[in-house]
Design a protein around this motif. Structure first.
Motif, mmCIF file in Angstrom:
data_model
loop_
_atom_site.group_PDB
_atom_site.id
_atom_site.type_symbol
_atom_site.label_atom_id
_atom_site.label_comp_id
_atom_site.label_asym_id
_atom_site.label_seq_id
_atom_site.Cartn_x
_atom_site.Cartn_y
_atom_site.Cartn_z
ATOM 1 N N LEU A 211 -3.960 -1.833 -13.195
ATOM 2 C CA LEU A 211 -2.565 -2.185 -12.936
ATOM 3 C C LEU A 211 -1.907 -1.037 -12.179
ATOM 4 O O LEU A 211 -2.026 0.121 -12.572
ATOM 5 C CB LEU A 211 -1.818 -2.438 -14.241
ATOM 6 C CG LEU A 211 -2.438 -3.484 -15.175
ATOM 7 C CD1 LEU A 211 -1.605 -3.612 -16.440
ATOM 8 C CD2 LEU A 211 -2.577 -4.813 -14.473
ATOM 9 N N VAL A 212 -1.234 -1.367 -11.088
ATOM 10 C CA VAL A 212 -0.571 -0.369 -10.253
ATOM 11 C C VAL A 212 0.898 -0.736 -10.177
ATOM 12 O O VAL A 212 1.239 -1.886 -9.904
ATOM 13 C CB VAL A 212 -1.178 -0.347 -8.829
ATOM 14 C CG1 VAL A 212 -0.481 0.698 -7.968
ATOM 15 C CG2 VAL A 212 -2.684 -0.103 -8.876
ATOM 16 N N ASN A 213 1.774 0.239 -10.438
ATOM 17 C CA ASN A 213 3.199 -0.043 -10.343
ATOM 18 C C ASN A 213 3.909 1.084 -9.613
ATOM 19 O O ASN A 213 3.371 2.176 -9.447
ATOM 20 C CB ASN A 213 3.818 -0.282 -11.728
ATOM 21 C CG ASN A 213 3.699 0.932 -12.611
ATOM 22 O OD1 ASN A 213 4.234 1.977 -12.290
ATOM 23 N ND2 ASN A 213 3.001 0.813 -13.722
ATOM 24 N N GLY A 214 5.091 0.788 -9.155
ATOM 25 C CA GLY A 214 5.928 1.766 -8.471
ATOM 26 C C GLY A 214 7.375 1.347 -8.558
ATOM 27 O O GLY A 214 7.670 0.179 -8.815
ATOM 28 N N ASN A 215 8.270 2.289 -8.338
ATOM 29 C CA ASN A 215 9.702 1.997 -8.413
ATOM 30 C C ASN A 215 10.192 1.247 -7.181
ATOM 31 O O ASN A 215 11.217 0.577 -7.225
ATOM 32 C CB ASN A 215 10.505 3.278 -8.595
ATOM 33 C CG ASN A 215 10.239 3.908 -9.942
ATOM 34 O OD1 ASN A 215 9.975 3.211 -10.913
ATOM 35 N ND2 ASN A 215 10.301 5.225 -10.006
ATOM 36 N N THR A 216 9.483 1.398 -6.079
ATOM 37 C CA THR A 216 9.819 0.697 -4.837
ATOM 38 C C THR A 216 8.538 0.083 -4.290
ATOM 39 O O THR A 216 7.436 0.450 -4.699
ATOM 40 C CB THR A 216 10.385 1.660 -3.784
ATOM 41 O OG1 THR A 216 9.364 2.601 -3.431
ATOM 42 C CG2 THR A 216 11.624 2.401 -4.298
ATOM 43 N N ILE A 217 8.672 -0.815 -3.344
ATOM 44 C CA ILE A 217 7.493 -1.413 -2.731
ATOM 45 C C ILE A 217 6.691 -0.333 -1.992
ATOM 46 O O ILE A 217 5.460 -0.345 -2.011
ATOM 47 C CB ILE A 217 7.862 -2.610 -1.809
ATOM 48 C CG1 ILE A 217 6.619 -3.381 -1.382
ATOM 49 C CG2 ILE A 217 8.632 -2.148 -0.595
ATOM 50 C CD1 ILE A 217 5.962 -4.153 -2.479
ATOM 51 N N GLU A 218 7.394 0.606 -1.379
ATOM 52 C CA GLU A 218 6.705 1.689 -0.676
ATOM 53 C C GLU A 218 5.927 2.561 -1.655
ATOM 54 O O GLU A 218 4.788 2.944 -1.389
ATOM 55 C CB GLU A 218 7.700 2.536 0.124
ATOM 56 C CG GLU A 218 8.341 1.813 1.278
ATOM 57 C CD GLU A 218 9.559 0.966 0.870
ATOM 58 O OE1 GLU A 218 10.020 1.061 -0.303
ATOM 59 O OE2 GLU A 218 10.019 0.192 1.721
ATOM 60 N N GLY A 219 6.561 2.880 -2.793
ATOM 61 C CA GLY A 219 5.890 3.683 -3.818
ATOM 62 C C GLY A 219 4.683 2.961 -4.384
ATOM 63 O O GLY A 219 3.629 3.563 -4.602
ATOM 64 N N HIS A 220 4.845 1.666 -4.626
ATOM 65 C CA HIS A 220 3.726 0.860 -5.121
ATOM 66 C C HIS A 220 2.580 0.873 -4.126
ATOM 67 O O HIS A 220 1.430 1.078 -4.478
ATOM 68 C CB HIS A 220 4.181 -0.578 -5.368
ATOM 69 C CG HIS A 220 3.053 -1.517 -5.607
ATOM 70 N ND1 HIS A 220 2.455 -2.199 -4.574
ATOM 71 C CD2 HIS A 220 2.384 -1.851 -6.734
ATOM 72 C CE1 HIS A 220 1.462 -2.932 -5.061
ATOM 73 N NE2 HIS A 220 1.409 -2.738 -6.366
ATOM 74 N N ASN A 221 2.897 0.648 -2.847
ATOM 75 C CA ASN A 221 1.857 0.579 -1.833
ATOM 76 C C ASN A 221 1.127 1.914 -1.661
ATOM 77 O O ASN A 221 -0.088 1.924 -1.439
ATOM 78 C CB ASN A 221 2.440 0.096 -0.509
ATOM 79 C CG ASN A 221 2.834 -1.362 -0.572
ATOM 80 O OD1 ASN A 221 2.416 -2.098 -1.468
ATOM 81 N ND2 ASN A 221 3.659 -1.794 0.359
ATOM 82 N N LEU A 222 1.838 3.029 -1.779
ATOM 83 C CA LEU A 222 1.182 4.341 -1.716
ATOM 84 C C LEU A 222 0.196 4.510 -2.869
ATOM 85 O O LEU A 222 -0.926 4.979 -2.675
ATOM 86 C CB LEU A 222 2.219 5.469 -1.752
ATOM 87 C CG LEU A 222 3.007 5.692 -0.478
ATOM 88 C CD1 LEU A 222 4.124 6.715 -0.718
ATOM 89 C CD2 LEU A 222 2.090 6.162 0.644
ATOM 90 N N ARG A 223 0.616 4.115 -4.059
ATOM 91 C CA ARG A 223 -0.272 4.212 -5.224
ATOM 92 C C ARG A 223 -1.454 3.259 -5.100
ATOM 93 O O ARG A 223 -2.591 3.622 -5.430
ATOM 94 C CB ARG A 223 0.506 3.940 -6.501
ATOM 95 C CG ARG A 223 1.467 5.055 -6.834
ATOM 96 C CD ARG A 223 2.335 4.729 -8.015
ATOM 97 N NE ARG A 223 3.150 5.879 -8.383
ATOM 98 C CZ ARG A 223 4.092 5.847 -9.289
ATOM 99 N NH1 ARG A 223 4.350 4.722 -9.936
ATOM 100 N NH2 ARG A 223 4.784 6.926 -9.565
ATOM 101 N N LEU A 224 -1.190 2.054 -4.631
ATOM 102 C CA LEU A 224 -2.265 1.089 -4.446
ATOM 103 C C LEU A 224 -3.283 1.608 -3.439
ATOM 104 O O LEU A 224 -4.488 1.518 -3.657
ATOM 105 C CB LEU A 224 -1.699 -0.254 -3.990
ATOM 106 C CG LEU A 224 -2.722 -1.350 -3.713
ATOM 107 C CD1 LEU A 224 -3.554 -1.647 -4.950
ATOM 108 C CD2 LEU A 224 -2.005 -2.610 -3.223
#
Length: 57
Positions: free
Chosen positions: A32-45
């Motif tokens: 499971l990958v999460n982030g506070n913003t879509i950009e943050g999520h995509n960086l983590r993904l």
């Protein structure tokens, strides 16, 4: 005879490789990958996918 369970071994390996990554949680056989913003999520993904590729997962 080895008393270890394959699901426990899998969980241990997943935690070893991905457990310290920010915004990443291992649940059974899911990453499971999460982030506070879509950009943050995509960086983590992207980081998770790069890690998976580097360990031939």
């Amino acid at each position: 005879m080895d008393a270890r369970c394959s699901s426990e071994e899998f969980q241990r390996e997943m935690e070893k490789h991905f457990g310290a990554m920010d915004g990443v949680e291992i649940v059974v056989d899911d990453i499971l990958v999460n982030g506070n913003t879509i950009e943050g999520h995509n960086l983590r993904l992207r980081a998770v996918l790069e890690k998976a590729r580097s360990i031939n997962l």
